[in-house]
Design a protein around this motif. Structure first.
Motif, PDB file in Angstrom:
ATOM      1  N   UNK A 340       0.814  -1.212   0.000  1.00  0.00           N
ATOM      2  CA  UNK A 340       0.000   0.000   0.000  1.00  0.00           C
ATOM      3  C   UNK A 340       0.850   1.266   0.000  1.00  0.00           C
ATOM      4  N   UNK A 341       1.908   1.288   0.813  1.00  0.00           N
ATOM      5  CA  UNK A 341       2.639   2.533   1.034  1.00  0.00           C
ATOM      6  C   UNK A 341       3.917   2.668   0.215  1.00  0.00           C
ATOM      7  N   UNK A 342       4.460   1.551  -0.281  1.00  0.00           N
ATOM      8  CA  UNK A 342       5.705   1.646  -1.051  1.00  0.00           C
ATOM      9  C   UNK A 342       5.565   1.109  -2.468  1.00  0.00           C
ATOM     10  N   UNK A 343       4.486   0.399  -2.760  1.00  0.00           N
ATOM     11  CA  UNK A 343       4.322  -0.198  -4.081  1.00  0.00           C
ATOM     12  C   UNK A 343       5.193  -1.416  -4.303  1.00  0.00           C
ATOM     13  N   UNK A 344       5.718  -1.998  -3.225  1.00  0.00           N
ATOM     14  CA  UNK A 344       6.555  -3.201  -3.331  1.00  0.00           C
ATOM     15  C   UNK A 344       5.786  -4.385  -2.749  1.00  0.00           C
ATOM     16  N   UNK A 345       5.668  -5.446  -3.550  1.00  0.00           N
ATOM     17  CA  UNK A 345       5.032  -6.672  -3.061  1.00  0.00           C
ATOM     18  C   UNK A 345       6.094  -7.634  -2.564  1.00  0.00           C
ATOM     19  N   UNK A 346       5.949  -8.073  -1.319  1.00  0.00           N
ATOM     20  CA  UNK A 346       6.803  -9.104  -0.735  1.00  0.00           C
ATOM     21  C   UNK A 346       5.903 -10.252  -0.299  1.00  0.00           C
ATOM     22  N   UNK A 347       6.477 -11.407  -0.054  1.00  0.00           N
ATOM     23  CA  UNK A 347       5.706 -12.549   0.419  1.00  0.00           C
ATOM     24  C   UNK A 347       5.805 -12.624   1.936  1.00  0.00           C
ATOM     25  N   UNK A 348       4.680 -12.647   2.647  1.00  0.00           N
ATOM     26  CA  UNK A 348       4.727 -12.708   4.113  1.00  0.00           C
ATOM     27  C   UNK A 348       5.307 -14.027   4.597  1.00  0.00           C
ATOM     28  N   UNK A 349       6.119 -13.962   5.636  1.00  0.00           N
ATOM     29  CA  UNK A 349       6.794 -15.162   6.126  1.00  0.00           C
ATOM     30  C   UNK A 349       5.855 -16.265   6.546  1.00  0.00           C
ATOM     31  N   UNK A 350       4.719 -15.908   7.177  1.00  0.00           N
ATOM     32  CA  UNK A 350       3.800 -16.947   7.636  1.00  0.00           C
ATOM     33  C   UNK A 350       3.029 -17.581   6.495  1.00  0.00           C
ATOM     34  N   UNK A 351       3.192 -17.080   5.273  1.00  0.00           N
ATOM     35  CA  UNK A 351       2.669 -17.805   4.122  1.00  0.00           C
ATOM     36  C   UNK A 351       3.413 -19.103   3.882  1.00  0.00           C
ATOM     37  N   UNK A 352       4.552 -19.269   4.561  1.00  0.00           N
ATOM     38  CA  UNK A 352       5.365 -20.480   4.433  1.00  0.00           C
ATOM     39  C   UNK A 352       5.354 -21.315   5.714  1.00  0.00           C
ATOM     40  N   UNK A 353       4.506 -20.943   6.670  1.00  0.00           N
ATOM     41  CA  UNK A 353       4.409 -21.674   7.926  1.00  0.00           C
ATOM     42  C   UNK A 353       4.491 -20.736   9.112  1.00  0.00           C
ATOM     43  N   UNK A 354       4.048 -21.216  10.264  1.00  0.00           N
ATOM     44  CA  UNK A 354       4.016 -20.377  11.461  1.00  0.00           C
ATOM     45  C   UNK A 354       5.402 -19.871  11.858  1.00  0.00           C
ATOM     46  N   UNK A 355       6.429 -20.663  11.589  1.00  0.00           N
ATOM     47  CA  UNK A 355       7.782 -20.244  11.964  1.00  0.00           C
ATOM     48  C   UNK A 355       8.314 -19.123  11.084  1.00  0.00           C
ATOM     49  N   UNK A 356       7.542 -18.750  10.073  1.00  0.00           N
ATOM     50  CA  UNK A 356       7.949 -17.643   9.219  1.00  0.00           C
ATOM     51  C   UNK A 356       7.601 -16.281   9.778  1.00  0.00           C
ATOM     52  N   UNK A 357       6.942 -16.250  10.930  1.00  0.00           N
ATOM     53  CA  UNK A 357       6.612 -14.955  11.523  1.00  0.00           C
ATOM     54  C   UNK A 357       7.884 -14.180  11.827  1.00  0.00           C
ATOM     55  N   UNK A 358       7.834 -12.873  11.559  1.00  0.00           N
ATOM     56  CA  UNK A 358       9.001 -12.028  11.763  1.00  0.00           C
ATOM     57  C   UNK A 358       9.864 -11.867  10.527  1.00  0.00           C
ATOM     58  N   UNK A 359       9.426 -12.462   9.393  1.00  0.00           N
ATOM     59  CA  UNK A 359      10.199 -12.384   8.151  1.00  0.00           C
ATOM     60  C   UNK A 359       9.273 -12.091   6.974  1.00  0.00           C
ATOM     61  N   UNK A 360       9.860 -11.553   5.917  1.00  0.00           N
ATOM     62  CA  UNK A 360       9.229 -11.536   4.605  1.00  0.00           C
ATOM     63  C   UNK A 360      10.233 -12.109   3.616  1.00  0.00           C
ATOM     64  N   UNK A 361       9.706 -12.690   2.543  1.00  0.00           N
ATOM     65  CA  UNK A 361      10.585 -13.255   1.519  1.00  0.00           C
ATOM     66  C   UNK A 361      10.643 -12.325   0.321  1.00  0.00           C
ATOM     67  N   UNK A 362      11.859 -12.074  -0.136  1.00  0.00           N
ATOM     68  CA  UNK A 362      12.111 -11.230  -1.296  1.00  0.00           C
ATOM     69  C   UNK A 362      12.579 -12.118  -2.442  1.00  0.00           C
ATOM     70  N   UNK A 363      11.937 -12.009  -3.597  1.00  0.00           N
ATOM     71  CA  UNK A 363      12.387 -12.728  -4.791  1.00  0.00           C
ATOM     72  C   UNK A 363      13.273 -11.803  -5.622  1.00  0.00           C
ATOM     73  N   UNK A 364      14.417 -12.315  -6.042  1.00  0.00           N
ATOM     74  CA  UNK A 364      15.396 -11.519  -6.787  1.00  0.00           C
ATOM     75  C   UNK A 364      15.089 -11.567  -8.280  1.00  0.00           C
TER      76      UNK A 364
END
Length: 386
Positions: A340-364
């Motif tokens: 919404x605020x930067x126009x950058x889409x990242x993947x939320x960490x918990x989309x990969x499991x509960x242990x992903x909280x606190x992270x986002x995944x960046x695709x290069x």
């Protein structure tokens, strides 16, 4: 009222379909979205592979149904690829299965091996399609936590007698970490003791950085006896849309996969398989160019983030960065806020499991300048007061 089957109800939320929908909506609003949410390679397929497809498409033999189990010549090329890359000897006829992309094979292995009530281990965080296959089989998924303190490796001791199937994935998606040979040896030892089948996702085996080398499960002692390995042409050869991959390893598991595919598919278009042969014969310097491209992008993103006060651990492989975000919000909230605020889409960490909280995944999967801009935008927003 038409009701879905229970297996449809069991399916987890499809993370990437949801991300694509959000991006499309923003673009309809005129927003120039930098999409770092999907692992979708942005480079073109090498010309020699395209030329192989064009030539094969003119062959009338491929205009009809071909063998349900794929071209023997492609299986032979896969066997030669394994011999050259990892020193692994495979019987093309019994130890290799052709897949319409490795994604479908990673789901089919659960359908082929699991019954309702069985239990499978899946990395947490991990690739969500492991969960999908387990759910479709009516089995139970047990999270196999990747411990940050242990380099995002899971504990092999969690492979117990009740585990029928265990998924591995290194270089890892989403964390970008690698696993040493000794880890595979420990996992294989546990699998032998418990009768567990190992399924190793080697999608990013060629995309490794800093002179490191990926490990094939099949190259370790006992690896071929205990499991199968899934590889795709999508990443190394920029062929994501072509939908071609393969499974290799234990002959019994391969037989079950092929039997299941006899009922589900008529194999991939033969001309695409012929192009796959050309891909597997690609000279190593071209593969190194792909690897170097992603390493340069990794370094540029990390450098830009650091210049703006955001420290990111470097990935060792894959096309991803696993980036810590403040715990003042959930990873889903951060992903939505950043879009919404930067126009950058990242993947939320918990989309990969509960242990992903606190992270986002960046695709290069954007050019270096766009990645640097995205890192700057994200860092500036992360450091602002909430």
């Amino acid at each position: 009222m038409i009701r879905p089957a229970d297996r449809i109800r069991r399916l987890p939320h499809q993370l990437f379909a949801g991300l694509v929908a959000k991006i499309e909506e923003k673009r309809r609003q005129g927003v120039d979205v930098i999409n770092l949410g999907q692992g979708n390679p942005d480079q073109p397929t090498p010309p020699h592979i395209i030329e192989a497809l064009k030539a094969a498409a003119d062959d009338p033999a491929y205009h009809r149904y071909i063998s349900f189990r794929g071209l023997p010549a492609l299986k032979a090329a896969v066997a030669e690829w394994y011999r050259e890359r990892y020193g692994v000897t495979l019987d093309p006829a019994t130890e290799i299965a052709i897949l319409i992309g490795s994604k479908i094979g990673l789901e089919e292995v659960s359908l082929a091996l699991l019954n309702a009530g069985d239990t499978a281990l899946a990395p947490d965080p991990g690739y969500p399609d492991y969960w999908s296959g387990i759910a479709l089989a009516g089995a139970e998924m047990r999270p196999w936590r990747l411990d940050p303190a242990a380099g995002f490796l899971p504990n092999p001791a969690e492979i117990t007698e009740d585990i029928r199937l265990a998924f591995l994935n290194y270089p890892n998606n989403p964390t970008g970490r690698m696993a040493p040979p000794a880890f595979y040896d420990q996992v294989i030892e546990r699998a032998v003791k418990t009768g567990t089948v190992l399924a190793h996702d080697l999608a990013y085996g060629d995309i490794v950085y800093d002179q490191k080398t990926a490990v094939s499960l099949l190259a370790r002692p006992g690896g071929k006896d205990t499991g199968v390995e899934f590889t795709t042409l999508s990443k190394s050869y920029n062929m994501a849309g072509w939908r071609l991959g393969f499974a290799a390893g234990n002959a019994t598991v391969i037989r079950y996969l092929e039997l299941l595919q006899d009922h589900l598919h008529c194999s991939q278009f033969g001309a695409i398989q012929a192009a796959g042969i050309a891909a597997l014969k690609t000279p190593l310097p071209l593969i190194e160019e792909v690897r170097n491209l992603y390493q340069a992008r990794r370094d540029r993103f990390i450098s830009s983030a650091r210049e703006n006060g955001w420290e990111i651990p470097p990935s060792a492989g894959s096309i991803f960065l696993w980036c810590p975000v403040p715990t003042t919000k959930t990873s889903w909230e951060w992903a939505e806020l950043l879009l919404e605020e930067t126009g950058v889409m990242v993947a939320p960490g918990t989309g990969f499991g509960e242990s992903g909280e606190g992270y986002v995944r960046i695709a290069l999967t954007e050019p270096e300048d766009r990645l640097a801009l995205a890192a700057q935008r994200i860092a500036n927003r992360l450091l602002q007061p909430i």
